[in-house]
Design a protein around this motif. Structure first.
Motif, short mmCIF file in Angstrom:
data_model
loop_
_atom_site.label_atom_id
_atom_site.label_comp_id
_atom_site.label_asym_id
_atom_site.label_seq_id
_atom_site.Cartn_x
_atom_site.Cartn_y
_atom_site.Cartn_z
N PHE A 1 40.73 42.82 52.35
CA PHE A 1 40.84 42.37 50.96
C PHE A 1 42.03 41.43 50.78
CE2 PHE A 1 42.36 42.51 46.64
CZ PHE A 1 41.20 42.22 45.94
N ARG B 1 43.29 39.60 53.01
CA ARG B 1 43.13 38.50 53.99
C ARG B 1 44.22 38.54 55.06
NH1 ARG B 1 41.93 34.65 49.05
NH2 ARG B 1 39.72 35.10 48.79
N ASN C 1 47.46 32.82 46.63
CA ASN C 1 46.64 33.84 47.28
C ASN C 1 46.89 35.21 46.63
OD1 ASN C 1 45.01 35.18 49.10
ND2 ASN C 1 46.51 35.17 50.76
N GLU D 1 45.46 35.39 43.08
CA GLU D 1 44.00 35.47 43.11
C GLU D 1 43.53 36.86 43.54
OE1 GLU D 1 40.10 35.37 44.62
OE2 GLU D 1 41.75 35.33 46.04
N ARG D 2 44.23 37.46 44.52
CA ARG D 2 43.85 38.79 44.99
C ARG D 2 44.08 39.85 43.90
NH1 ARG D 2 40.17 39.25 48.23
NH2 ARG D 2 39.66 37.64 46.78
N VAL E 1 44.13 39.37 40.62
CA VAL E 1 43.15 39.17 39.54
C VAL E 1 41.79 39.72 39.98
CG1 VAL E 1 41.86 37.39 38.28
CG2 VAL E 1 44.34 37.22 38.47
N THR E 2 41.42 39.46 41.23
CA THR E 2 40.13 39.95 41.74
C THR E 2 40.10 41.47 41.77
OG1 THR E 2 39.88 37.96 43.07
CG2 THR E 2 38.53 39.84 43.71
N TYR E 3 41.20 42.08 42.25
CA TYR E 3 41.25 43.55 42.31
C TYR E 3 41.11 44.13 40.90
CZ TYR E 3 42.28 48.06 44.39
OH TYR E 3 42.18 49.35 44.83
N ASN E 4 41.83 43.54 39.98
CA ASN E 4 41.78 43.98 38.57
C ASN E 4 40.36 43.88 38.02
OD1 ASN E 4 41.90 42.52 35.63
ND2 ASN E 4 43.26 44.29 35.72
N ALA E 5 39.70 42.77 38.31
CA ALA E 5 38.34 42.57 37.78
C ALA E 5 37.35 43.54 38.43
CB ALA E 5 37.90 41.13 38.01
N GLU E 6 37.52 43.77 39.73
CA GLU E 6 36.55 44.61 40.45
C GLU E 6 36.73 46.11 40.17
OE1 GLU E 6 36.75 43.61 44.61
OE2 GLU E 6 35.68 41.71 44.31
N HIS E 7 38.00 46.52 40.00
CA HIS E 7 38.27 47.96 39.90
C HIS E 7 38.76 48.40 38.52
CE1 HIS E 7 37.97 48.47 44.31
NE2 HIS E 7 38.47 47.26 44.34
#
Ligand SMILES: Nc1ncnc2c1ncn2[C@@H]1O[C@H](COP(=O)(O)OP(=O)(O)OP(=O)(O)O)[C@@H](O)[C@H]1O
Length: 248
Positions: free
Chosen positions: A134, A136, A185, A188-189, A191-197
């Motif tokens: 996750f 990277r 990076n 972005e990670r 924000v993505t974690y927040n959106a997914e979980h």
């Protein structure tokens, strides 16, 4: 249930003659990314440490998911799904990236002596591998953490905090000393974690570009008190905040 993920009520902390935190109250809702900003010495880290049980506040109460956690040990907070990163890196430089992350998972699960016994598995390897992917970091999996660049170590540090399977993560200056590419990076990670979980973040940060673009809401501290609260664009145009902090 609508109770906030984090509720801070009337927290105060004094060190001798210094009122580091002065009657601070705020709530953070599930999924929010709250930025905590303010000049050096305004009380941000002290407030974090009071929330995380690393300092005992003189007054006030902290609740997580509706449960009063005042006086709880930091290690027990981990079990409630609270992760944190520190201003100073907390990786073990002589251990590999994967072993650092597995070890963090063991600690979050309450294996108090895990640091003494070193990395076993405890069923955490698969979780750690996912976390590495996750963030990277797969190409650095077996490298010693101490051989990585500062920015890469910050990513490892974040991955370690996320091994708590957290509801709430407190990040203390995640952008400090990180180069621009790594910063993009990292943001972005997160924000993505927040959106997914739907994970809630509270972020202390001096890098205004980073914090204003990452956060959904900002609280500004000065001399231990909240002087402003609002959306990033409101904070950036708030004259009191510009005078106390942003203008300098
Ligand atoms: N353990 C301590 N003993 C005495 N004074 C302290 C201690 N920790 C913090 N302080 C003082 O409390 C005040 C708030 O410090 P704190 O580190 O919380 O601020 P901060 O906003 O996190 O600062 P920075 O942005 O520089 O990290 C400062 O005046 C600091 O010198």
């Amino acid at each position: 249930m609508n109770s906030p993920v984090l509720s801070v009520r009337n927290i105060s902390k004094r060190f001798g003659g210094i009122q580091a935190v002065d009657n601070v109250s705020f709530d953070v809702k599930k999924g929010e990314i709250l930025g905590l900003i303010g000049p050096n010495g305004s009380g941000k880290s002290t407030l974090f440490n009071c929330i995380l049980g690393q300092l005992q506040p003189d007054d006030g109460e902290v609740s997580i998911n509706g449960r009063n956690v005042s006086g709880i040990r930091a290690s027990d907070l981990n079990k409630l799904g609270v992760g944190r990163t520190f201003q100073q890196l907390s990786v073990f430089p002589k251990m590999s990236v994967i072993d650092n992350i597995i070890l963090a998972g063991q600690e979050h699960k309450g294996t108090m002596l895990s640091r003494l016994f070193g990395p076993g598995d405890a069923g955490l390897t698969a979780e750690a591998e996912q976390m590495i992917e996750f963030f990277r970091l797969s190409h650095l999996r077996d490298e010693l953490a101490g051989s990585l660049s500062y920015g890469q170590q910050k990513l490892v540090d974040a991955a370690m905090a996320f091994m708590a399977g957290p509801n709430l993560v407190l990040l203390d200056e995640p952008a400090g000393g990180v180069n621009l590419t790594m910063l993009a990076n990292l943001k972005e990670r997160l924000v993505t974690y927040n959106a997914e979980h739907g994970t809630t973040f509270v972020v202390i940060e001096h890098n205004m570009e980073f914090v204003m673009s990452l956060c959904t809401r900002i609280i500004v501290l000065a001399e231990g008190r909240i002087i402003a609260e609002g959306r990033p664009e409101e904070i950036q145009s708030n004259q009191m905040v510009i005078d106390a902090y942003l203008g300098g």
